[in-house]
Design a protein around this motif. Structure first.
Motif, short mmCIF file in Angstrom:
data_model
loop_
_atom_site.label_atom_id
_atom_site.label_comp_id
_atom_site.label_asym_id
_atom_site.label_seq_id
_atom_site.Cartn_x
_atom_site.Cartn_y
_atom_site.Cartn_z
N ASP A 175 0.83 -1.20 0.00
CA ASP A 175 0.00 0.00 0.00
C ASP A 175 0.87 1.25 0.00
N GLY A 176 1.95 1.23 0.75
CA GLY A 176 2.85 2.36 0.79
C GLY A 176 3.51 2.58 -0.56
N ALA A 182 1.42 6.75 -6.90
CA ALA A 182 0.30 7.60 -7.24
C ALA A 182 0.64 9.05 -6.99
N ALA A 183 1.49 9.31 -6.01
CA ALA A 183 1.87 10.69 -5.68
C ALA A 183 2.77 11.28 -6.77
#
Length: 184
Positions: A175-176, A182-183
């Motif tokens: 998830d990280g 995505a960032a």
């Protein structure tokens, strides 16, 4: 001397008119010869002339028939030749069309095989990725368990708890990683 005697006798004979007995005998001989020729030779002559005429007319008719037949055969030959040329053109066209169809079919088959190879490659890559992820999970889990056991000071031998802890830890890492991508 006989000419003088004749002149002396006083009678003059015309040299162009034959004497009557000779004229009768000559006329009779002519009638006999003419009758013989008319009875015997004239039918044979007429028969030969008729045969010649028929042969000539028959030959001309045969020549006309042969000419007509030759023209007919020539027309048939020309028609067959035209038909053969048409058939050859049709066969060439069919061969060209079949060649194009075969080329298209081979291209389609090559495309299909390429897609199958690519799909098989993607499937293999996905299977290898899953196998690598599974192996990595196990190795990372074992290392994490060993490290956690050393840090805590007690053994974490319960496999069920160990698996849950490892799965939770790896899920948090994934998830990280996704949030970091995505960032960007």
């Amino acid at each position: 001397m006989s000419a003088l005697l004749t002149i002396a006798s006083g009678e003059l004979e015309n040299p162009l008119v034959p004497p009557i007995p000779e004229l009768v005998i000559g006329l009779l001989a002519f009638v006999i010869v003419f009758g013989f020729l008319a009875k015997k030779l004239l039918p044979n002559i007429n028969k030969v002339l008729e045969q010649r005429r028929e042969a000539i007319e028959g030959g001309m008719e045969k020549a006309d028939a042969a000419k007509t037949e030759a023209e007919s055969v020539l027309e048939q030959y020309k028609a067959q030749l035209a038909e053969a040329r048409h058939e050859a053109a049709r066969l060439r066209q069919e061969a060209t069309e079949q060649g194009v169809a075969i080329i298209q079919e081979m291209k389609a088959e090559g495309q299909r095989q390429r897609e199958e190879i690519i799909a098989a490659g993607h499937t293999q890559i996905e299977a290898d990725r899953k196998a690598a992820a599974g192996a990595l999970r196990r190795d990372v889990g074992k290392l994490a368990t060993d490290l956690a056991g050393k840090l805590v000071g007690e053994s974490l031998e319960d496999h069920a708890r160990q698996s849950r802890t490892i799965d939770r830890f790896l899920d948090e890492l994934e998830d990280g990683a996704e949030k970091a991508e995505a960032a960007r």
